[in-house]
Design a protein around this motif. Structure first.
Motif, PDB file in Angstrom:
ATOM      1  N   ALA A 321       0.833  -1.219   0.000  1.00  0.00           N
ATOM      2  CA  ALA A 321       0.000   0.000   0.000  1.00  0.00           C
ATOM      3  C   ALA A 321       0.857   1.254   0.000  1.00  0.00           C
ATOM      4  CB  ALA A 321      -0.938  -0.005   1.209  1.00  0.00           C
ATOM      5  N   ILE A 322       1.925   1.254   0.785  1.00  0.00           N
ATOM      6  CA  ILE A 322       2.812   2.419   0.835  1.00  0.00           C
ATOM      7  C   ILE A 322       3.470   2.648  -0.521  1.00  0.00           C
ATOM      8  CG2 ILE A 322       4.947   3.312   1.853  1.00  0.00           C
ATOM      9  CD1 ILE A 322       4.119   1.823   4.456  1.00  0.00           C
ATOM     10  N   ALA A 323       3.937   1.576  -1.150  1.00  0.00           N
ATOM     11  CA  ALA A 323       4.580   1.695  -2.461  1.00  0.00           C
ATOM     12  C   ALA A 323       3.600   2.224  -3.508  1.00  0.00           C
ATOM     13  CB  ALA A 323       5.132   0.338  -2.890  1.00  0.00           C
ATOM     14  N   ILE A 324       2.383   1.737  -3.471  1.00  0.00           N
ATOM     15  CA  ILE A 324       1.360   2.182  -4.423  1.00  0.00           C
ATOM     16  C   ILE A 324       1.042   3.660  -4.208  1.00  0.00           C
ATOM     17  CG2 ILE A 324      -1.101   1.963  -4.977  1.00  0.00           C
ATOM     18  CD1 ILE A 324      -0.767  -1.070  -4.630  1.00  0.00           C
ATOM     19  N   ALA A 325       0.950   4.091  -2.947  1.00  0.00           N
ATOM     20  CA  ALA A 325       0.638   5.493  -2.659  1.00  0.00           C
ATOM     21  C   ALA A 325       1.697   6.429  -3.219  1.00  0.00           C
ATOM     22  CB  ALA A 325       0.504   5.687  -1.144  1.00  0.00           C
ATOM     23  N   VAL A 326       2.956   6.071  -3.059  1.00  0.00           N
ATOM     24  CA  VAL A 326       4.051   6.900  -3.586  1.00  0.00           C
ATOM     25  C   VAL A 326       3.966   6.968  -5.103  1.00  0.00           C
ATOM     26  CG1 VAL A 326       6.560   7.066  -3.839  1.00  0.00           C
ATOM     27  CG2 VAL A 326       5.569   6.419  -1.624  1.00  0.00           C
ATOM     28  N   VAL A 328       1.275   6.564  -7.075  1.00  0.00           N
ATOM     29  CA  VAL A 328       0.099   7.325  -7.494  1.00  0.00           C
ATOM     30  C   VAL A 328       0.330   8.821  -7.322  1.00  0.00           C
ATOM     31  CG1 VAL A 328      -2.319   7.819  -6.944  1.00  0.00           C
ATOM     32  CG2 VAL A 328      -1.536   5.457  -7.090  1.00  0.00           C
ATOM     33  N   ALA A 329       0.930   9.214  -6.204  1.00  0.00           N
ATOM     34  CA  ALA A 329       1.211  10.636  -5.969  1.00  0.00           C
ATOM     35  C   ALA A 329       2.158  11.181  -7.035  1.00  0.00           C
ATOM     36  CB  ALA A 329       1.802  10.829  -4.577  1.00  0.00           C
ATOM     37  N   ALA A 330       3.162  10.401  -7.395  1.00  0.00           N
ATOM     38  CA  ALA A 330       4.122  10.850  -8.402  1.00  0.00           C
ATOM     39  C   ALA A 330       3.462  11.027  -9.766  1.00  0.00           C
ATOM     40  CB  ALA A 330       5.275   9.844  -8.502  1.00  0.00           C
ATOM     41  N   ILE A 331       2.609  10.077 -10.143  1.00  0.00           N
ATOM     42  CA  ILE A 331       1.900  10.166 -11.424  1.00  0.00           C
ATOM     43  C   ILE A 331       0.972  11.377 -11.445  1.00  0.00           C
ATOM     44  CG2 ILE A 331       0.158   9.043 -12.866  1.00  0.00           C
ATOM     45  CD1 ILE A 331       2.885   7.808 -13.170  1.00  0.00           C
ATOM     46  N   THR A 332       0.258  11.582 -10.348  1.00  0.00           N
ATOM     47  CA  THR A 332      -0.677  12.708 -10.269  1.00  0.00           C
ATOM     48  C   THR A 332       0.037  14.044 -10.444  1.00  0.00           C
ATOM     49  OG1 THR A 332      -2.092  11.452  -8.759  1.00  0.00           O
ATOM     50  CG2 THR A 332      -2.426  13.828  -8.834  1.00  0.00           C
ATOM     51  N   TYR A 333       1.152  14.194  -9.750  1.00  0.00           N
ATOM     52  CA  TYR A 333       1.873  15.462  -9.807  1.00  0.00           C
ATOM     53  C   TYR A 333       2.540  15.683 -11.167  1.00  0.00           C
ATOM     54  CZ  TYR A 333       4.968  19.293  -8.531  1.00  0.00           C
ATOM     55  OH  TYR A 333       5.617  20.507  -8.487  1.00  0.00           O
ATOM     56  N   ALA A 334       3.146  14.647 -11.698  1.00  0.00           N
ATOM     57  CA  ALA A 334       3.938  14.803 -12.922  1.00  0.00           C
ATOM     58  C   ALA A 334       3.086  15.091 -14.151  1.00  0.00           C
ATOM     59  CB  ALA A 334       4.784  13.550 -13.146  1.00  0.00           C
ATOM     60  N   PHE A 335       1.887  14.525 -14.201  1.00  0.00           N
ATOM     61  CA  PHE A 335       1.086  14.630 -15.421  1.00  0.00           C
ATOM     62  C   PHE A 335      -0.214  15.401 -15.220  1.00  0.00           C
ATOM     63  CE2 PHE A 335       3.654  10.765 -15.867  1.00  0.00           C
ATOM     64  CZ  PHE A 335       4.277  11.023 -17.090  1.00  0.00           C
ATOM     65  N   ARG A 336      -0.262  16.266 -14.204  1.00  0.00           N
ATOM     66  CA  ARG A 336      -1.512  16.949 -13.889  1.00  0.00           C
ATOM     67  C   ARG A 336      -1.979  17.862 -15.024  1.00  0.00           C
ATOM     68  NH1 ARG A 336       2.721  19.242 -11.376  1.00  0.00           N
ATOM     69  NH2 ARG A 336       2.883  21.521 -11.167  1.00  0.00           N
ATOM     70  N   TYR A 337      -1.078  18.557 -15.686  1.00  0.00           N
ATOM     71  CA  TYR A 337      -1.479  19.468 -16.763  1.00  0.00           C
ATOM     72  C   TYR A 337      -1.958  18.701 -17.994  1.00  0.00           C
ATOM     73  CZ  TYR A 337       0.740  23.234 -14.118  1.00  0.00           C
ATOM     74  OH  TYR A 337       1.070  24.134 -13.146  1.00  0.00           O
ATOM     75  N   GLN A 338      -1.206  17.677 -18.375  1.00  0.00           N
ATOM     76  CA  GLN A 338      -1.571  16.906 -19.557  1.00  0.00           C
ATOM     77  C   GLN A 338      -2.917  16.209 -19.373  1.00  0.00           C
ATOM     78  OE1 GLN A 338       1.277  16.938 -17.977  1.00  0.00           O
ATOM     79  NE2 GLN A 338       3.059  16.859 -19.362  1.00  0.00           N
ATOM     80  N   ILE A 339      -3.134  15.655 -18.194  1.00  0.00           N
ATOM     81  CA  ILE A 339      -4.383  14.941 -17.942  1.00  0.00           C
ATOM     82  C   ILE A 339      -5.564  15.902 -17.922  1.00  0.00           C
ATOM     83  CG2 ILE A 339      -5.650  13.531 -16.279  1.00  0.00           C
ATOM     84  CD1 ILE A 339      -2.948  12.372 -15.391  1.00  0.00           C
ATOM     85  N   SER A 340      -5.414  17.037 -17.254  1.00  0.00           N
ATOM     86  CA  SER A 340      -6.513  18.004 -17.171  1.00  0.00           C
ATOM     87  C   SER A 340      -6.915  18.505 -18.552  1.00  0.00           C
ATOM     88  CB  SER A 340      -6.106  19.195 -16.291  1.00  0.00           C
ATOM     89  OG  SER A 340      -5.838  18.784 -14.977  1.00  0.00           O
ATOM     90  N   SER A 341      -5.932  18.640 -19.445  1.00  0.00           N
ATOM     91  CA  SER A 341      -6.214  19.138 -20.797  1.00  0.00           C
ATOM     92  C   SER A 341      -7.052  18.164 -21.612  1.00  0.00           C
ATOM     93  CB  SER A 341      -4.892  19.422 -21.525  1.00  0.00           C
ATOM     94  OG  SER A 341      -4.149  20.412 -20.849  1.00  0.00           O
ATOM     95  N   GLN A 364      -2.664  10.569  -0.724  1.00  0.00           N
ATOM     96  CA  GLN A 364      -2.520   9.225  -1.277  1.00  0.00           C
ATOM     97  C   GLN A 364      -2.084   8.201  -0.230  1.00  0.00           C
ATOM     98  OE1 GLN A 364      -3.714   8.548  -4.167  1.00  0.00           O
ATOM     99  NE2 GLN A 364      -4.064  10.720  -4.634  1.00  0.00           N
ATOM    100  N   LEU A 365      -1.117   8.568   0.606  1.00  0.00           N
ATOM    101  CA  LEU A 365      -0.644   7.611   1.610  1.00  0.00           C
ATOM    102  C   LEU A 365      -1.714   7.270   2.647  1.00  0.00           C
ATOM    103  CD1 LEU A 365       1.554   5.860   2.799  1.00  0.00           C
ATOM    104  CD2 LEU A 365       2.446   7.863   4.022  1.00  0.00           C
ATOM    105  N   PRO A 366      -2.335   8.258   3.311  1.00  0.00           N
ATOM    106  CA  PRO A 366      -3.391   7.882   4.268  1.00  0.00           C
ATOM    107  C   PRO A 366      -4.561   7.173   3.601  1.00  0.00           C
ATOM    108  CG  PRO A 366      -3.348  10.264   3.942  1.00  0.00           C
ATOM    109  CD  PRO A 366      -2.092   9.721   3.330  1.00  0.00           C
ATOM    110  N   ASP A 367      -4.872   7.537   2.358  1.00  0.00           N
ATOM    111  CA  ASP A 367      -5.976   6.879   1.668  1.00  0.00           C
ATOM    112  C   ASP A 367      -5.655   5.413   1.417  1.00  0.00           C
ATOM    113  OD1 ASP A 367      -8.491   6.800   0.560  1.00  0.00           O
ATOM    114  OD2 ASP A 367      -7.833   7.448  -1.420  1.00  0.00           O
ATOM    115  N   ALA A 368      -4.429   5.122   0.969  1.00  0.00           N
ATOM    116  CA  ALA A 368      -4.037   3.737   0.711  1.00  0.00           C
ATOM    117  C   ALA A 368      -4.046   2.914   1.993  1.00  0.00           C
ATOM    118  CB  ALA A 368      -2.649   3.704   0.066  1.00  0.00           C
TER     119      ALA A 368
END
Length: 450
Positions: A321-326, A328-341, A364-368
């Motif tokens: 769960a901890i590995a998955i949270a890290v 997911v957070a990285a993907i969210t931050y890195a591609f936030r502009y491209q995804i929103s577009s 992400q971490l507390p949610d996981a």
């Protein structure tokens, strides 16, 4: 906590089909959001409000049926296959009650929508969506019943197959009914309701047919010698499922009701929130799938009374769960502009959505951790604490704080949607702490000897 590579492999094998199935289901919502957003911000706002009303009701009702997964998992682990048919058949009677309840609640949607402080056009489109989508509820209940039985038997691939069918129906159906193709009237965002109803029906019928063709699911046995309703058995399922249902309801409404409280801020605020919510819901499927796998694995091991393996599974699950949270957070931050577009070409909507997605990285971490803890509690059939912990964390703490930050100046100037998302971060963190404490206390008791 110790990490066991074999246990991790077992959990990931269970979780992978669940993940792809859930992603495919969420992709239908993503497709709805993208296609409605390409029509106008008004259609996107109407879709957000309609799903904000409909989804909590549907998932709360169907959440009760998830009790079948735990019951089947215990019987399957104990090699008591004869009990599985009884769980399914009594679940069918419970499902009929839930179906009638869901359809009855849909008739009151206009009352709620009339109270919203938004434009008449948004209200009309939102109500049309609910009028259409309710016809798919019978199919989705059939799908949920059979999926829960399959997953209780550690057979998670059917949901993946059927969800692909649903997505293949969803895309052309959206195109036809949103834009009015092949002689159909253009319904705008409300057309997503027609498409979703068709998808639900197709998925239910497809899994029903598959169950009769699959030796592992064995539909002939499930439906043979159908027993009469047994009040005690139905009550056991209800008692086990209601806390799960309430937890799902509290979590879904935490996100889904935000559009109702920011509707007065205009379509841009609602649309920006909807984009961020759609993206984070898709990424949430990673920890959620692990939670489903953990619930199945815990249920099987509990049925076998293998508490050594149960302890090994616990430590491995939390580290995954901890590995998955890290990740997911990285993907969210890195591609936030491209995804929103992808969702909107409106600069204001994109700017708001990306700012919210940055905040989403922090929960992400507390949610996981909280969702995996919840899966463990479901697996050992200790579900009562889940409901009140999620209510206190999500609503009394998270939503209350979000409302204060988002709509009032009691602490800071009104922050709009971002204020609600800050409340979500605090609420999920509280839920993680309380659920982990509850799980630890429960597993410390006999016969677990943790």
């Amino acid at each position: 906590m110790k990490f066991c590579s074999w246990e991790a492999s077992r959990l990931l094998r269970l979780a992978a089909p669940v993940f792809f199935a859930q992603v495919t289901l969420v992709m239908m919502s993503v497709v709805d959001t993208i296609m409605a957003g390409q029509v106008s911000a008004v259609d996107l706002a109407a879709l957000s409000i309609a799903t904000g009303l409909w989804n909590p009701v549907v998932f709360a009702l169907l959440g009760i049926l998830t009790a079948i997964t735990s019951l089947v998992a215990h019987s399957f682990g104990a090699k008591q296959d004869h009990e599985i048919r009884g769980h399914f058949q009594q679940g069918c009677y419970l499902a009929i009650i839930l179906l009638l309840g869901g359809l009855a609640l849909a008739q009151f949607a206009d009352i709620v929508i009339d109270y919203l402080d938004t434009t008449a056009q948004v209200k009309a489109l939102a109500l049309d969506y609910i009028d259409y989508v309710q016809f798919g509820l019978p199919g989705f209940i059939i799908y949920t019943l059979l999926r829960n039985v399959a997953e209780g038997k550690a057979y998670t691939t059917p949901a993946l197959y059927i969800s692909v069918i649903g997505l293949l129906v969803n895309i052309p159906a959206n195109y036809i009914f949103i834009y009015g193709k092949f002689g159909m009237p253009p319904l705008g965002g409300a057309g997503c309701g027609v498409a979703t109803a068709l998808v639900m029906t197709a998925m239910g019928l497809s899994l029903l047919i598959y169950s009769f063709l699959s030796k592992r699911l064995n539909g002939q046995t499930l439906f043979s010698a159908f027993s009469r309703p047994q009040i005690k058995a139905i009550w056991v399922q209800t008692k086990l499922g209601v806390p799960i249902s309430l937890a799902i309801f509290f979590e879904v409404t935490l996100f889904a009701c935000i559009p109702l409280f920011i509707a007065t801020l205009g379509p841009i605020a609602v649309a920006g929130h909807q984009v961020a919510a759609s993206v984070t819901t898709l990424l949430f499927m990673l920890p959620y799938s692990l939670s489903m796998a953990v619930a199945i694995r815990f249920g099987n091991l509990y049925g076998q009374q293998d508490f050594v393996a149960l302890k090994r599974c616990l430590g491995t699950s939390f580290l995954l769960a901890i590995a998955i949270a890290v990740f997911v957070a990285a993907i969210t931050y890195a591609f936030r502009y491209q995804i929103s577009s992808l969702y909107s070409d409106n600069p204001e909507v994109i700017a708001l959505a990306t700012s919210i997605m940055v905040l989403a990285c922090f929960y992400q971490l507390p949610d996981a951790l909280q969702v995996v803890s919840s899966g463990m509690l479901r697996g050992i059939k200790y579900t009562n604490p889940i409901s009140y912990i999620t209510f206190v964390s999500y609503w009394l703490i998270g939503f209350a704080l979000g409302y204060v930050l988002g709509r009032t100046d009691l602490i800071v100037e009104p922050m709009g949607p971002q204020g609600f998302w800050l409340g979500i971060i605090v609420g999920l963190s509280c839920a993680a702490v309380m659920l982990i404490f509850t799980l630890r206390r429960r597993l410390a008791q006999a016969p677990f000897n943790f």
